[in-house]
Design an enzyme around this catalytic site. Structure first.
Site, mmCIF file in Angstrom:
data_model
loop_
_atom_site.group_PDB
_atom_site.id
_atom_site.type_symbol
_atom_site.label_atom_id
_atom_site.label_comp_id
_atom_site.label_asym_id
_atom_site.label_seq_id
_atom_site.Cartn_x
_atom_site.Cartn_y
_atom_site.Cartn_z
ATOM 1 N N ASN A 290 0.861 -1.184 0.000
ATOM 2 C CA ASN A 290 0.000 0.000 0.000
ATOM 3 C C ASN A 290 0.899 1.235 0.000
ATOM 4 O OD1 ASN A 290 -1.828 2.020 0.452
ATOM 5 N ND2 ASN A 290 -2.512 1.294 2.470
ATOM 6 N N GLU B 196 -5.290 -4.891 10.678
ATOM 7 C CA GLU B 196 -4.248 -3.879 10.854
ATOM 8 C C GLU B 196 -4.553 -3.062 12.112
ATOM 9 O OE1 GLU B 196 -2.309 -2.819 6.813
ATOM 10 O OE2 GLU B 196 -4.145 -1.666 6.951
ATOM 11 N N GLY C 242 2.527 2.233 10.703
ATOM 12 C CA GLY C 242 3.487 3.320 10.491
ATOM 13 C C GLY C 242 4.257 3.727 11.731
ATOM 14 N N HIS D 131 -9.755 0.806 5.134
ATOM 15 C CA HIS D 131 -8.467 1.102 5.790
ATOM 16 C C HIS D 131 -8.694 2.130 6.905
ATOM 17 C CE1 HIS D 131 -4.343 2.256 6.520
ATOM 18 N NE2 HIS D 131 -3.970 1.200 5.818
#
Ligand code: 13P
Length: 240
Positions: free
Chosen positions: A6, A159, A165, A90
């Site tokens: 992604n 996720e 991140g 997401h």
């Protein structure tokens, strides 16, 4: 085994093209069949058939063929590039872009109508994780409201929001617990993990019995590193 990159809001059209060329060449020489997906920024879309070993996907779309939806893209725009893979749900769209479950379900139904492959993303925030597994499970299951999980082109990506991140992946036992819970409900649906996956932790994650792949952000931005990640994922043998 699915290995997906992604790009989020990274790479230009030019660097996306070099990336895809390198990746497609690597996969052309690779003897094992791999399900490799890349989700570039919409401004960097390229014709999907230029890269036959890679499934090009869209990070986002509006659930309409075309029309008055300023700033969005519909199926007409995706079709022009032969894009038949999408991400839905997401957390960056749920949280930062304020997409509601109702809207997400509309996108899902539209993608299904079009026969697209879907990676449907779910994930809990830190404060829910602090309350333990039962709270996490409930939170995640709520993110399936109005989603037809019997769709045969569906994969689910777990996720955890706080692992995205941050460089800090979820603990392996916590990933296993969630993926096993999802597997017990969605038996034949491939389950992916995402959230600070890298070349150090991927082997252990992918070795989990319920894990069928990974959705990767930062560590997949470099083509050579993504190729390494693909190799790691493919090298893990699973008992059927
Ligand atoms: P990172 O791998 O950068 O944590 O991103 C994960 C992600 O959000 C993939 O969709």
């Amino acid at each position: 085994m699915i290995t997906a990159a992604n790009f989020k809001v990274n790479h230009t059209r030019e660097s996306t093209a070099s990336y895809l060329e390198a990746l497609n060449l690597f996969l052309d020489a690779y003897s094992t069949h791999c399900d490799v997906r890349v989700y570039p920024a919409a401004s960097s879309f390229l014709k999907a058939d230029l890269y036959p070993h890679v499934k090009l996907g869209a990070q986002n779309f509006y659930p309409a063929v075309n029309g008055a939806y300023t700033g969005e893209i519909g199926s007409q725009q995706l079709n022009e590039f032969g894009i038949k893979n999408v991400l839905i749900g997401h957390s960056e769209r749920r949280v930062t872009l304020r997409e509601t479950q109702d809207f997400i379900a509309k996108k899902y139904a539209f993608a299904k109508e079009n026969g697209w492959e879907i990676i449907y993303c779910i994930g809990e925030p830190k404060d829910v994780r602090r309350n333990g597994f039962e709270a996490v499970a409930q939170y995640l299951l709520d993110e399936f409201e109005d989603i037809d999980t019997d769709y045969d082109k569906l994969s689910i990506a777990y996720e955890p929001i706080w692992a995205i991140g941050t460089g800090v992946s979820a603990e392996i036992k916590d990933i296993a617990e969630v993926l096993d819970m999802l597997k017990s409900r969605f038996k034949s649906t491939p389950l992916l993990y995402g959230g600070s996956v890298n070349t150090e932790n991927l082997r252990q994650i992918i070795s989990l019995k319920s894990c069928g792949g990974a959705l990767i952000g930062n560590a997949a931005l470099d083509a050579a590193n993504f190729c390494k990640l693909i190799q790691i994922a493919q090298n893990v043998q699973k008992e059927e």
